[in-house]
Write an enzyme that holds these catalytic residues in place. Structure first.
Site: not given
Ligand code: ATP
Length: 347
Positions: A131, A183, A216, A240, A244
């Site tokens: 990034y 990796k 992986d 990142d 998640d």
């Molecule tokens: P980024 O790339 O900016 O990290 P992202 O594309 O990974 O963002 P998010 O915006 O984190 O995505 O959202 C991913 C999913 O999780 C979406 O469906 C969102 O509605 C849900 N989500 C994220 N944060 C929350 C929250 N605080 N409460 C409820 N749902 C959430």
């Protein structure tokens, strides 16, 4: 007399603006009941700031962040900002000289996740790696992204990971383990340097067990045997993704907090993004931000207040009567925040 702090707040975009308000309400409730006092310096940053003033991280915002005792960030719609609009989170990280983000994930009583056996921290490098935003077109049909790994940022991130491991060893009274993710078979130079820096730091902490794992294999093992992991140490993109995964295995992004702590400055943000699908509806889960606020309180040396906030959040979650949509309920952000405010048990 209670201590007093200035918090620079960057609400950002989407649900960021909604959840930072919830976090502030919790801080104000602490102040109102004899706890530390907080002043807020709310500053613009993010996609809407770019649309308004032509840059996503105005100089004044970074200056205010540096002048504050800590920075609370909502979320920023980085994906929509064109290259000439700047990179607000990258700019903040570089400006505040923080290179590592600490992202804890654990099973929470009362919340059914895919496993009940995860309690780990992902420590992720946040300024470089894949990034680093150094991309170019070789010709019309070939795009390149430069993956930057430096000894300095890798060493700082590794030190943060081992510091977390030491703290967890003390808190839990059991041996800690740091797993450095790579990796190196493919990324021989960049991950070769990363692993060299990690191994050097590991030698400074003989009391902490250390292992390395392919990204992986690590991703698969996190799903199959999450209880194995304690502190996961990773470069930017791998961290990142794995943070998640860890959040998903625990209770989802609605509960995932994070801290970026450097030597002089620190900023705190929930792991989630701007969530455009639910932004503006008032239904975002504020817990990730409120737990992030607890991490900020701990950084400020306000451990007692941090404990009070965490106990209130976990109590409301365990009780299960009030839950936002991401946790299977239908409460609004305000209802969830109010339940947490009513549960703050200040001694
Ligand atoms: P980024 O790339 O900016 O990290 P992202 O594309 O990974 O963002 P998010 O915006 O984190 O995505 O959202 C991913 C999913 O999780 C979406 O469906 C969102 O509605 C849900 N989500 C994220 N944060 C929350 C929250 N605080 N409460 C409820 N749902 C959430």
């Amino acid at each position: 007399m209670a201590s007093s702090y200035t918090i620079c707040v960057l609400p950002g975009d989407g649900i960021g603006t909604e959840v930072t308000d919830c976090g502030r309400q919790v801080l104000d409730a602490l102040s109102g009941r004899g706890g530390p006092r907080f002043d807020y310096d709310v500053r613009p940053a993010g996609y809407y700031t770019f649309l308004g003033v032509g840059h996503s991280l105005p100089d004044g915002t970074l200056d205010a962040a540096k002048a504050a005792d800590a920075v609370l960030v909502g979320a920023m719609d980085v994906a929509q900002i064109p290259p000439h609009g700047g990179d607000p989170l990258g700019g903040l990280r570089i400006g505040l000289e923080v290179s590592a983000s600490v992202r804890p994930s654990r099973t929470i009583d009362g919340i059914a996740g895919p496993t009940n056996d995860i309690d780990c921290v992902v420590v992720r490098e946040v300024t470089e790696g894949l990034y680093s935003r150094d991309e170019y077109m070789g010709d019309d049909d070939a795009a390149y992204a430069v993956r930057v790994v430096t000894r300095k940022a890798s060493t700082n991130t590794a030190r943060m990971a081992f510091a977390q491991a030491m703290a967890r060893q003390e808190t839990y009274g059991r041996p800690s383990l740091v797993t450095a993710v790579h990796k190196v078979g493919v990324l021989k130079l960049s991950d070769g340097l990363f692993l060299e820096a990690c191994a050097d730091v590991a030698r400074e902490f003989p009391e902490i067990a250390y292992e390395t794992a392919n990204i992986d294999t690590c991703a698969m093992d996190m799903v199959r045997n999450p209880g194995h992991f304690d502190v996961i140490l990773a470069t930017n993109a791998f961290g990142d993704i794995l943070s998640d995964v860890a959040a998903g295995l625990a209770a989802g992004l609605g509960l995932a907090a994070s801290a970026c702590i450097g030597e002089r400055w620190a900023y705190f943000e929930p792991v989630h993004g701007t969530a455009p699908d639910i932004a503006g509806k008032g239904i975002a889960n504020p817990c990730a931000t409120i737990l992030t606020v607890a991490m900020m309180l701990r950084y400020l040396g306000e451990d007692e207040s941090a404990d009070v906030v965490e106990t209130a959040v976990y109590g409301v979650l365990e009780d299960g009567k009030i839950r936002t949509g991401d946790l299977g309920g239908n409460a609004t952000s305000t209802e969830m925040t109010d339940a947490i405010l009513s549960s703050l048990k200040i001694k």
